[in-house]
Design an enzyme around this catalytic site. Sequence first.
Site, PDB file in Angstrom:
ATOM      1  N   ASP A   1       0.825  -1.218   0.000  1.00 41.93           N
ATOM      2  CA  ASP A   1       0.000   0.000   0.000  1.00 41.93           C
ATOM      3  C   ASP A   1       0.854   1.260   0.000  1.00 41.93           C
ATOM      4  O   ASP A   1       0.319   2.365  -0.165  1.00 41.93           O
ATOM      5  CB  ASP A   1      -0.926   0.016   1.221  1.00 41.93           C
ATOM      6  CG  ASP A   1      -2.158  -0.853   1.021  1.00 41.93           C
ATOM      7  OD1 ASP A   1      -2.375  -1.284  -0.123  1.00 41.93           O
ATOM      8  OD2 ASP A   1      -2.891  -1.108   1.987  1.00 41.93           O
TER       9      ASP A   1
ATOM     10  N   SER B   1       4.321 -36.275  32.996  1.00 41.42           N
ATOM     11  CA  SER B   1       4.608 -34.825  33.074  1.00 41.42           C
ATOM     12  C   SER B   1       5.656 -34.432  32.030  1.00 41.42           C
ATOM     13  O   SER B   1       6.797 -34.129  32.367  1.00 41.42           O
ATOM     14  CB  SER B   1       5.055 -34.426  34.481  1.00 41.42           C
ATOM     15  OG  SER B   1       6.042 -35.285  35.005  1.00 41.42           O
TER      16      SER B   1
ATOM     17  N   CYS C   1       5.268   0.130  10.160  1.00 44.64           N
ATOM     18  CA  CYS C   1       4.902  -1.231  10.567  1.00 44.64           C
ATOM     19  C   CYS C   1       4.672  -2.135   9.363  1.00 44.64           C
ATOM     20  O   CYS C   1       4.186  -1.683   8.325  1.00 44.64           O
ATOM     21  CB  CYS C   1       3.627  -1.198  11.427  1.00 44.64           C
ATOM     22  SG  CYS C   1       3.829  -0.260  12.953  1.00 44.64           S
TER      23      CYS C   1
END
Length: 637
Positions: free
Chosen positions: A34, A540, A110
């Site tokens: 853009d 675990s 950004c």
Amino acid sequence: MGIELDAATAIDAYLQQHETKSLLRFITCGSVDDGKSTLLGRLLYDTKLLFDDQLAALEGDSRRHGTQNGELDFALLVDGLSAEREQGITIDVAYRFFSTDQRKFIVADCPGHEQYTRNMATGASTADLAVVLVDARKGLLTQTRRHTYICGLLGIRHVLLAVNKMDLVEYGEAVFRRIEADYRELAAQMGVPHVTAIPLSALRGDNVSSRSQQMAWFGGPSLLQHLETVQVARPASALGFRMPVQWVCRPDQGFRGYAGQVVAGSIAPGDEVVVLPAGVRSKVARIVTADGDLHRATDGDAVTLTLADERDISRGDVIAAASQPPQVADQFAAHLLWMDEAALLPGRPYWLKIGTRTVTAQITEIKHRVDVNTQARRPAKRLELNEVGYCNLSLDHAIAFEPYAQCRELGAFILIDRQTNATIAAGTLDFALRRAENIHWQHLEVDRVARARIKGQQPACLWFTGLSGSGKSTVANLVEKRLHAMGYHTYLLDGDNVRHGLNRDLGFTEEDRVENIRRVAEVSRLMVDAGLIVLVSFISPFRSERRMARALFGEGEFLEVFVDTPLDVCAQRDPKGLYAKARAGEIKNFTGIDSPYEAPEDPELRLDTTGTPVDVLAQRVIETLLASQEEKPQTPR
């Protein structure tokens, strides 16, 4: 001499004018291609903030990497990574400082790609305004919605909609008006109240730093003119004084000050304050700065406070107006943007950093995931990279906070991985859960020391971990049998047995495995509190949960026993036929086959069941336990 004085005076006046100019923090964002980097590069070029060597480098880079057929490619001024130049995209957040006669600016360029959404959120977290670019040929895209949603989530109230590449649509007013109307409707849905739309061409310079003759139909300002004049001050806060303590200043025995930045309200010597979360009260004696004491400090001032009384205050505490203190809680509802490749799993412990305070936190529940493309709410048991969720948080210590909508500094937080120290999420606090107000610690007259004393033993947790078929249950069972014969009070928690009752609602996904161990760890802690020696025999598989379990116990109370049996040996034993089913695809998420086992890095005891008799291994566990208890005095936690 007079000329030199006049020059010095003019320089001083110029420097003073520069120091007093306001600062605007803004971001540029939008979809890929853009023109975000091109726009920012054009701004730097038009404001004559490039040195001759930078211009020369830009000309050379434009010939090598440019996309404008030999003409200046302004995007190269901010696309600094080699990968960015090769691909023609922005990946990292590029920060730039520039100024004009009217204002100073810090801008974050950004990235537009969805996979770099976390980078975009990082830039938006400190911005007051967002420049959202839209390609005039394409209109609003998915990333336009995504970035606008994140802007609204992070409290950006002002958006400059830059409808770029108007030269490619023949500067048509109808195109611009249609995009403007669509975006204003979107912004209203996202909670962004102030939108200014400007048609422009970043490449040609139309409406960037000055009004374009190509679009005489547009009566608004240029982009730079708007940035120079827009008022982005947040509404006057109704909050009282707040200052998170960043550092306790103790240069000598005669001075104790508390340094930090005022994030809301104001304070003056003599004002009464409260220190949170402890709740102790005092009065401000002095407001100290490098330039001397102040009569009053206000929002944004970096100061050192001294108090009239000696108080126990440390980094992370919040000094606040006693008449209007912030809330204190340890459970919250919060929005969370997940920024890690590994998924967020409820129940797993992380570090939460808010302001200057760091505590341990768990996501206790994901209420829903937000589809940032459509803003629809979706059910979720985990959050993946770049996903946003609405969650319940539980902390191990209460903190002073404000809802993010009222105070960024006391309402924004990050989550940090306890193993890698990597930042893995960013979030905003919404409100404290009411349940936190209804639950309090009840004082009990009989404590853990009394319970242990009547049993004549020191309580402990022996945590056996290893692959299925490793022999951990066999060893643990024999250890308990011998301890019982020796007169010790014990209890064995075995993985399969517990899943018939307490954990019968849990499956074998990563989320369920985390919750499985969390529950067992909490039960084990209660048993140790009751004075028992508790033996836990669970696969675990994750280090994070074993570390969480260890953190629940006092020093020397937790012994990790790694039953280190190779996978091929466990599969040959296969006492329950599970490995065969897993390899046939009949069992999913089976540890060692299609779910990982993270071996302990530094267990208290490592057992090899392939060449040592079980009774020898059991005796080794007992000797290790008794030796650790001889070294540890029996004191209450």
